[in-house]
Write an enzyme that holds these catalytic residues in place. Structure first.
Site: not given
Ligand SMILES: Cc1cc2nc3c(=O)[nH]c(=O)nc-3n(C[C@H](O)[C@H](O)[C@H](O)COP(=O)(O)OP(=O)(O)OC[C@H]3O[C@@H](n4cnc5c(N)ncnc54)[C@H](O)[C@@H]3O)c2cc1C
Length: 404
Positions: A388, A136-137, A384, A264, A132-133, A289, A361
């Site tokens: 942390e 999350g965790s 998911e 997961r 939800e806004p 290269r 680059g």
């Protein structure tokens, strides 16, 4: 340039055939076209249609419902291949896979018979919605509610966030607070199977009250849409409580956390896939290269980068497959799934960054594929459960398993 991953690939004949088939599909259809869809941020419809024909929406759905009836390990191998092409493509099938897992494990017979055949063919796609806004965790902190009405249906209200496949899906497995007074809160949560019209921003008729705001603009992971979902008086019939009212009310948190375990493994496989592609690009570019009169691959510092990428990738692949195999064997794999997700997502990001550095680059130029990978890879550290959160899960499970 495809890189042979390991001499001892540990694949059954079916797994080898199917991953070869998907790899060919990725090389011919996804890699050459990903840049266009990424640039336009448009849904890769023709690729998705071909995936339906290949049966990739029903990999784990039992044959009796029209799927392939394959296991999580094979699915993880397929996801790795798809993600080697473009992680957004695996994003199209991932929440769908989680939805079918929820139905297969917890659904009533009627729910399975109604949804699984249509999901196996890809006729409808599934989304999976916890976030939800403001949450999350900390999933127990969700605020969206479900209230039982006098007519027996449930009224759903609240805002959901970051819903992958939010617009194109025909069914959303959504977690709601059905008992706001429950203590601890997770005991008052229920998973509802909410149907909607695919690709419609404002739903009407039976699906009125479920609206989809414009898709969220993202730095990467383009093509597959991430949206908010607004439930505003949406009526959900009682038979659409996952597992039925008797079994399912109050079980939503446990059901969703179970599904996250396979989710997961799924994200871990994506980390391996994107890392694999980054390594392939680095191997090619470093031999093409030249600096100081020789290919940069001849400089030891570059060889060390390649060595670290390949080594970490191989470890991530093994732990991902181990977690999948344990789940397939019916063993508890919460610790291993957390380890796989943590190691493989961080390894995917590491390989992409090292490959980016090797490109010098040009890695910063949109002309080179690594630029897209560099924008895509960070998602894997978040979805998911962040790194942390994985560490918290791993630490907690370790202490539970080794309590003195
Ligand atoms: C592109 C995209 C697609 C997604 N798709 C879906 C989807 O389909 N369905 C769905 O439900 N969600 C989806 N998500 C949401 C995703 O699962 C969440 O973003 C994620 O769980 C993190 O939640 P958050 O963003 O609210 O961060 P927060 O929970 O606010 O965390 C912010 C930071 O604090 C850290 N943190 C939080 N708690 C702790 C703690 N106790 N200890 C230490 N650190 C902590 C976190 O690791 C993070 O670094 C998607 C996200 C993205 C970006």
């Amino acid at each position: 340039m495809a890189v042979e991953t390991a001499a001892y690939a540990e694949q059954t004949d079916i797994q080898r055939d199917i991953t070869e088939m998907v790899r060919q599909f990725v090389d011919e259809q996804i890699i050459p076209n990903a840049e266009k869809y990424d640039h336009e941020d448009s849904f890769p419809e023709p690729i998705v249609e071909q995936m339906k024909e290949l049966g990739l929406f029903g990999v784990t759905i039992p044959e009796e419902y029209g799927g392939m009836g394959l296991d999580l390990t094979t699915y993880a191998m397929i996801v790795e291949e798809l993600s080697r092409g473009w992680i957004s493509i695996s994003g199209v099938v991932n929440t769908h896979f989680i939805g079918s897992y929820l139905l297969m494990k917890f659904g009533t017979d009627e729910q399975k018979e109604y949804f699984l055949p249509k999901m196996a063919t890809g006729e409808i796609r599934a989304a999976f919605s916890l976030s939800e806004p403001e949450v999350g965790s900390d999933v127990q902190g969700i605020k969206a509610t479900a209230k039982k009405g006098d007519d027996g249906s449930w009224e759903l209200n609240g805002q959901k966030m970051w819903v992958t496949n939010g617009l194109g899906s025909g069914v959303v497995f959504v977690l709601m607070k059905s008992d706001p007074k429950a203590d601890p809160p997770y005991k008052g949560m229920t998973c509802f199977i909410t149907e909607k019209e695919p690709w419609k921003e404002v739903n009407e008729g039976d699906f009125a009250g479920l609206n989809v705001p414009p898709k969220i603009k993202k730095m990467g992971y383009k093509g597959v849409e991430s949206t908010e979902l607004v439930y505003d008086g949406y009526r959900c019939p009682p038979e659409r409580v996952l597992g039925g009212e008797e079994e399912g009310v109050g079980q939503g948190f446990v059901q969703m956390m179970d599904a996250l375990e396979v989710g997961r493994v799924n994200v871990a496989a994506r980390g391996v896939g994107i890392g694999q592609r980054a390594l392939e690009l680095a191997l090619r570019y470093s031999q093409e290269r030249k600096t100081f009169g020789k290919p940069i691959a001849a400089h030891q510092a570059i060889q060390f980068k390649l060595a670290d990428m390949a080594t970490q990738l191989e470890a991530a692949r093994l732990v991902t497959r181990k977690a999948a195999r344990m789940k397939d064997a019916g063993e508890r794999s919460d610790l291993e799934a957390g380890m796989a997700k943590l190691l493989a997502s961080e390894t995917g990001k590491f390989c992409v960054e090292e490959s980016f550095r090797i490109h010098g680059g040009y890695g910063y130029s949109k002309e080179y594929e690594i630029e897209r990978l560099y924008r895509d890879a960070p998602l894997l550290l978040i979805g998911e459960g962040t790194s942390e959160i994985q560490r918290m899960v791993i630490g907690k499970k370790l202490l539970q398993r080794h309590k003195i």
